[in-house]
Design a protein around this motif. Structure first.
Motif: not given
Length: 426
Positions: A288-292, A357-363, A376-381, A407-415
């Motif tokens: 879980v990373v910040s918006s920047n 608020g907060k978002i609880d996500s299961t990916i 299964t990770i919690p994050s903030r909007l 070589a690897e797969l990297v996924v960036l998700i922005s709710p």
């Protein structure tokens, strides 16, 4: 004289060789450059190998959703938006019911352990209405003393038997089917249509068509599918929030076969507190990373260490607490190893007074062979989610490949959140 004979012999050989050369030329196969059709052939018609009878690739890729779903505007992304939604315009309609049944009354109909088609034949024996059954076997039913008008009785019998019927008054025939055609009317909103489509796909209902002009989702389904969709419609009408997920999927090649991406360096590359949570999966890791920490900053971090290929980019939308699914191949730049990968999410939004608020996500990362990883990770909007360390060779089916092992797969998700509001009445 000898010189003349020698000259004659040389001339004979010359003309013979020319004739032989022409024969050889005539027998040579013709090579046609398929990339250009500006070819003039005087004596021959090009011959091509027969290809399998299937839709051409460029037509197969045609999709009206692509401009709506497969473009992410990371520059002007809004983490909270509002969407007007007319709940009364959101309903499910069956479209192949046929004509109304005759106005007849049924009295004291009883049956025991008989299949649906046989019951209807008994019921309609003296009415001139025939029963056409499209299947061989039907559920057996038992019931005593059914009374009422014909339509209600036939509705009850077919409902208990988990089949549908349609009536053609012109030929006086009832047709029984296990599947019916449905129109799901969705209020005038592109985001809501995409959310509804993703909710249906999350429920494993894939064979759907969208009429974008009339805002209708068209599909066929049996009673199980109908029950799923009605349940989705009923719950969807009560929702106050939709959760949208903007996604980028990358394949990352380290510049040296002896190296891998040094992910620990992000702790120094970004401001303290930018990395808020780390969770290890069966394969890979979710951060879980910040918006920047967005598309641009991720690319800047990876650029000195690797070559980065954008595999897929797009958006999917689901109601709060529902499961949604993003198919990598639907928004893929081309056919790649990762095309079989799906990203499934089930998230719940907990707003505060300011809707921040907060978002609880299961990916879940899933292929046709099963689940790769689950987080299964919690994050903030406003936070983003980064999945790293999925080896690209996982998607290789053969024993040998040109894909390097690092070589690897990297996924960036922005709710982000879409708030449902009642439109203003004119």
């Amino acid at each position: 004289m000898r010189f003349f004979k020698f000259f004659y012999f040389i001339g004979f050989l010359f003309f013979a060789s020319c004739s032989t050369g022409l024969e050889l030329i005539n027998n040579l196969p013709i090579v046609v450059d398929n990339s250009s059709y500006d070819i003039k052939v005087n004596d021959f018609v090009p011959v091509f190998d027969k290809t399998p009878s299937r839709t051409l690739e460029n037509v197969e890729k045609f999709n009206l959703e692509t401009p709506l779903r497969c473009e992410v505007d990371w520059e002007s992304q809004s983490i909270i938006s509002t969407q007007p939604f007319k709940r009364r315009d959101f309903y499910l309609e069956r479209v192949d019911k046929g004509d109304p049944l005759p106005l007849l009354n049924v009295e004291n109909l009883s049956f025991e352990n008989k299949p649906v088609d046989e019951i209807l034949r008994i019921l309609l024996k003296n009415t001139g209405i025939q029963v056409y059954a499209t299947d061989v076997f039907y559920k057996k039913l038992s019931q005593k003393e059914i009374n009422g008008d014909l339509t209600k009785v036939v509705d009850l019998i077919t409902s208990l038997g988990n089949v549908y019927y349609s009536y053609d008054n012109r030929i006086k025939r009832i047709t029984l089917r296990r599947y019916a055609k449905w129109n799901l009317h969705v209020p005038l909103s592109t985001d809501v249509i995409l959310a509804m489509e993703d909710a249906l796909r999350g429920a494993d209902i894939d064979d759907i068509v969208i009429d974008w002009q009339d805002k209708i989702i068209i599909f066929q389904g049996d009673v199980v599918v109908e029950e799923k969709v009605r349940n989705i419609v009923n719950k969807f009408s009560l929702e106050n929030y939709l959760l949208a997920f903007d996604i980028d999927v990358y394949r990352v090649y380290p510049k040296s076969l002896n190296q891998s991406i040094v992910w620990m360096n992000i702790l120094e590359a970004f401001n303290p507190g930018s990395i808020k949570l780390s969770q290890k999966g069966l394969i890979g890791r979710a951060l879980v990373v910040s918006s920047n920490f967005n598309r641009d900053s991720l690319y800047e971090f990876l650029k000195p260490q690797s070559n980065v290929v954008l595999v897929s980019s797009g958006t999917f939308i689901t109601p709060d607490r529902w499961q949604g699914r993003f198919d990598i191949g639907r928004c893929g730049r081309e056919v790649r190893l990762e095309t079989d990968l799906n990203i499934l999410t089930q998230a719940q939004f907990y707003p505060n007074d300011k809707n921040v608020g907060k978002i609880d996500s299961t990916i879940v990362l899933r292929t046709s062979n099963g689940d790769i990883a689950k987080y299964t990770i919690p994050s903030r909007l406003g936070d983003n989610i980064l999945i790293i360390g999925i080896p690209t060779q996982y998607f290789v089916e053969g024993k040998e490949t040109i894909i390097p092992p690092n070589a690897e797969l990297v996924v960036l998700i922005s709710p982000r959140i879409i708030k449902i509001v009642k439109p203003l009445e004119k």
